[in-house]
Design a protein around this motif. Structure first.
Motif, PDB file in Angstrom:
ATOM      1  N   LYS A   1       0.841  -1.199   0.000  1.00 26.04           N
ATOM      2  CA  LYS A   1       0.000   0.000   0.000  1.00 26.04           C
ATOM      3  C   LYS A   1       0.878   1.252   0.000  1.00 26.04           C
ATOM      4  O   LYS A   1       2.043   1.212   0.382  1.00 26.04           O
ATOM      5  CB  LYS A   1      -0.922   0.009   1.225  1.00 26.04           C
ATOM      6  N   TYR A   2       0.291   2.360  -0.446  1.00 25.12           N
ATOM      7  CA  TYR A   2       1.015   3.625  -0.444  1.00 25.12           C
ATOM      8  C   TYR A   2       0.220   4.699   0.285  1.00 25.12           C
ATOM      9  O   TYR A   2      -0.934   4.501   0.663  1.00 25.12           O
ATOM     10  CB  TYR A   2       1.364   4.063  -1.874  1.00 25.12           C
ATOM     11  N   GLN A   3       0.866   5.850   0.491  1.00 26.84           N
ATOM     12  CA  GLN A   3       0.263   6.956   1.242  1.00 26.84           C
ATOM     13  C   GLN A   3      -0.401   7.938   0.291  1.00 26.84           C
ATOM     14  O   GLN A   3       0.242   8.463  -0.612  1.00 26.84           O
ATOM     15  CB  GLN A   3       1.339   7.662   2.067  1.00 26.84           C
ATOM     16  N   LYS A   4      -1.670   8.205   0.526  1.00 31.53           N
ATOM     17  CA  LYS A   4      -2.397   9.149  -0.332  1.00 31.53           C
ATOM     18  C   LYS A   4      -2.115  10.585   0.058  1.00 31.53           C
ATOM     19  O   LYS A   4      -2.003  11.473  -0.781  1.00 31.53           O
ATOM     20  CB  LYS A   4      -3.896   8.868  -0.236  1.00 31.53           C
ATOM     21  N   GLU A   5      -2.025  10.847   1.365  1.00 25.26           N
ATOM     22  CA  GLU A   5      -1.782  12.231   1.802  1.00 25.26           C
ATOM     23  C   GLU A   5      -0.964  12.246   3.081  1.00 25.26           C
ATOM     24  O   GLU A   5      -1.001  11.320   3.888  1.00 25.26           O
ATOM     25  CB  GLU A   5      -3.116  12.958   2.022  1.00 25.26           C
ATOM     26  N   TRP A   6      -0.220  13.348   3.234  1.00 19.49           N
ATOM     27  CA  TRP A   6       0.582  13.543   4.450  1.00 19.49           C
ATOM     28  C   TRP A   6      -0.335  14.012   5.576  1.00 19.49           C
ATOM     29  O   TRP A   6      -1.149  14.910   5.386  1.00 19.49           O
ATOM     30  CB  TRP A   6       1.669  14.581   4.200  1.00 19.49           C
ATOM     31  N   LYS A   7      -0.173  13.421   6.742  1.00 14.50           N
ATOM     32  CA  LYS A   7      -0.957  13.829   7.915  1.00 14.50           C
ATOM     33  C   LYS A   7       0.011  14.183   9.033  1.00 14.50           C
ATOM     34  O   LYS A   7       0.201  13.427   9.987  1.00 14.50           O
ATOM     35  CB  LYS A   7      -1.887  12.700   8.358  1.00 14.50           C
ATOM     36  N   HIS A   8       0.622  15.356   8.908  1.00 14.35           N
ATOM     37  CA  HIS A   8       1.643  15.746   9.879  1.00 14.35           C
ATOM     38  C   HIS A   8       1.072  15.929  11.286  1.00 14.35           C
ATOM     39  O   HIS A   8       1.780  15.788  12.279  1.00 14.35           O
ATOM     40  CB  HIS A   8       2.342  17.024   9.420  1.00 14.35           C
ATOM     41  N   SER A   9      -0.232  16.260  11.364  1.00 13.11           N
ATOM     42  CA  SER A   9      -0.844  16.484  12.679  1.00 13.11           C
ATOM     43  C   SER A   9      -1.230  15.161  13.348  1.00 13.11           C
ATOM     44  O   SER A   9      -1.663  15.139  14.493  1.00 13.11           O
ATOM     45  CB  SER A   9      -2.089  17.362  12.534  1.00 13.11           C
ATOM     46  N   ASP A  10      -1.076  14.076  12.624  1.00 14.22           N
ATOM     47  CA  ASP A  10      -1.468  12.760  13.136  1.00 14.22           C
ATOM     48  C   ASP A  10      -0.309  11.790  12.951  1.00 14.22           C
ATOM     49  O   ASP A  10      -0.335  10.924  12.079  1.00 14.22           O
ATOM     50  CB  ASP A  10      -2.718  12.268  12.383  1.00 14.22           C
ATOM     51  N   PRO A  11       0.760  11.937  13.769  1.00 18.59           N
ATOM     52  CA  PRO A  11       1.949  11.099  13.566  1.00 18.59           C
ATOM     53  C   PRO A  11       1.648   9.619  13.793  1.00 18.59           C
ATOM     54  O   PRO A  11       0.820   9.268  14.617  1.00 18.59           O
ATOM     55  CB  PRO A  11       2.935  11.627  14.611  1.00 18.59           C
ATOM     56  N   SER A  12       2.321   8.779  13.025  1.00 20.12           N
ATOM     57  CA  SER A  12       2.157   7.336  13.189  1.00 20.12           C
ATOM     58  C   SER A  12       3.515   6.727  13.530  1.00 20.12           C
ATOM     59  O   SER A  12       4.546   7.338  13.274  1.00 20.12           O
ATOM     60  CB  SER A  12       1.602   6.711  11.908  1.00 20.12           C
ATOM     61  N   PRO A  13       3.549   5.527  14.099  1.00 20.38           N
ATOM     62  CA  PRO A  13       4.824   4.918  14.505  1.00 20.38           C
ATOM     63  C   PRO A  13       5.806   4.734  13.359  1.00 20.38           C
ATOM     64  O   PRO A  13       7.003   4.691  13.570  1.00 20.38           O
ATOM     65  CB  PRO A  13       4.401   3.563  15.096  1.00 20.38           C
ATOM     66  N   CYS A  14       5.299   4.609  12.116  1.00 20.96           N
ATOM     67  CA  CYS A  14       6.246   4.455  10.999  1.00 20.96           C
ATOM     68  C   CYS A  14       6.212   5.656  10.052  1.00 20.96           C
ATOM     69  O   CYS A  14       6.610   5.549   8.894  1.00 20.96           O
ATOM     70  CB  CYS A  14       6.018   3.153  10.252  1.00 20.96           C
ATOM     71  N   ILE A  15       5.747   6.807  10.546  1.00 22.19           N
ATOM     72  CA  ILE A  15       5.725   8.084   9.812  1.00 22.19           C
ATOM     73  C   ILE A  15       4.679   8.120   8.708  1.00 22.19           C
ATOM     74  O   ILE A  15       3.845   9.010   8.662  1.00 22.19           O
ATOM     75  CB  ILE A  15       7.119   8.448   9.223  1.00 22.19           C
ATOM     76  N   PHE A  16       4.694   7.135   7.812  1.00 23.34           N
ATOM     77  CA  PHE A  16       3.744   7.152   6.703  1.00 23.34           C
ATOM     78  C   PHE A  16       2.402   6.541   7.102  1.00 23.34           C
ATOM     79  O   PHE A  16       2.332   5.667   7.963  1.00 23.34           O
ATOM     80  CB  PHE A  16       4.305   6.385   5.503  1.00 23.34           C
TER      81      PHE A  16
END
Length: 338
Positions: free
Chosen positions: A167-182
């Motif tokens: 899978k890939y990332q559709k949009e950046w969510k800088h306000s919602d950090p995730s453990p693996c960034i993407f």
């Protein structure tokens, strides 16, 4: 002949900003990245340029060049990873001491790809188009991104295979950090013009087309000389990704590449996913790929794991690659052949 650096366990990472540095309010991202690298057993050495950013650059061109030259000569540093890309890396090229560069990896993408391509074309030293340092700050990396270490640890004469992401990332969510960034949510599907199942091979070269196109006609973009002197006239397999170009500007840039001779003796083209590929007057990126196919008569694969829509594979400029696409799944075998 291509010279391949090798990533050794516990080596020292040199962090310098040949394009953009990091503003004060984001210094925490750098420190997180350093901590993550040190937890993986690396040492980290920082330059001064990474801590500053003004007027669209980390520091004046000569200052950036001096710092990079110093790190490229330093035997203690085994790999250089800039924090991220930027806008004005091209300013430093005329001040770089290519003749005295030691063989070591440089890893990055976006504006950094200007440096990567220029070094490989000028020196025959392989360079690594892949993740940047800031995107390695997470608790863990997705399987595609994490391959950078395995790829760069490959020895001369050996091969390594990477597979397309799930899978890939559709949009950046800088306000919602995730453990693996993407935030990987969309199904990855590699596509090809003409055939759904395809195999191509050649020597990899490429980068972010927005910026590497500015090497045309300069001493840093002599593809023909590189092919003749370092590749024994083997065909080039181009990988390209579009950060911000409009569809028509992408077309202009690709026509310019063709007219500049960059596609002479080319075995195929690979295009990364892009948010910038929006239709203009019903003119789409797929239209461009079809036109290129008709003009060049070489295979064209698109929506691959490369560039600003993560995750991305690690592509080695100068490596011999065998690319296979079958039913939307892709594999990239890179052989570190002289």
């Amino acid at each position: 002949m291509i010279r391949y650096p090798s990533l050794n366990e516990g080596t020292t990472i040199g962090v310098t900003a040949p394009s953009s540095g990091v503003k004060v309010e984001l210094h925490g991202l750098l420190r997180l990245s350093f901590n993550r690298m040190e937890m993986q057993g690396f040492n980290v050495v920082c330059g001064e340029t990474i801590w500053t950013q003004n007027k669209a650059k980390s520091s004046p061109a000569k200052v950036r060049a001096i710092e990079l030259n110093k790190m490229m000569r330093d035997d203690q540093i085994g790999i250089i990873i800039p924090p991220w890309g930027g806008e004005l890396l091209i300013e430093i090229l005329e001040y770089l001491d290519f003749d005295n560069f030691k063989s070591k990896w440089i890893l990055g993408y976006s504006d950094t790809s200007v440096l990567l391509l220029a070094i490989t074309l000028k020196t025959g030293i392989a360079t690594a188009h892949g993740t940047n340092l800031i995107d390695l700050r997470g608790d863990f990396s997705d399987n595609t991104t994490a391959m950078w270490q395995s790829v760069l640890s490959t020895k001369t004469g050996e091969s390594i295979i990477q597979y397309s992401s799930e899978k890939y990332q559709k949009e950046w969510k800088h306000s919602d950090p995730s453990p693996c960034i993407f935030h990987l949510t969309e199904q990855t599907y590699w596509k090809a013009i003409q055939n759904t199942n395809i195999k191509i091979q050649g020597r990899l070269l490429g980068g972010c087309i927005d910026v590497i196109r500015h090497l045309f006609g300069t001493p840093f973009g002599d593809v023909q000389h590189f092919q003749k002197n370092h590749l024994n006239n083997e065909p080039v397999l181009w990988y390209l990704e579009n950060c911000e170009l409009s569809t028509t500007d992408l077309r202009r840039s690709l026509v310019q590449m063709k007219l500049a001779g960059w596609f002479d003796n080319c075995s195929g083209l690979l295009f990364g996913r892009s948010d910038a590929n929006q239709p203009i007057d019903n003119y789409t990126a797929e239209d461009i790929y079809k036109e290129l196919y008709e003009e060049l008569q070489v295979p064209i694969i698109y929506d691959i794991d490369c560039g600003h829509v993560p995750p991305q594979m690690t592509f080695i400029n100068g490596a011999y690659a065998e690319i296979e696409v079958k039913d939307g799944r892709g594999s990239v075998k890179q052989s570190f052949k002289h």
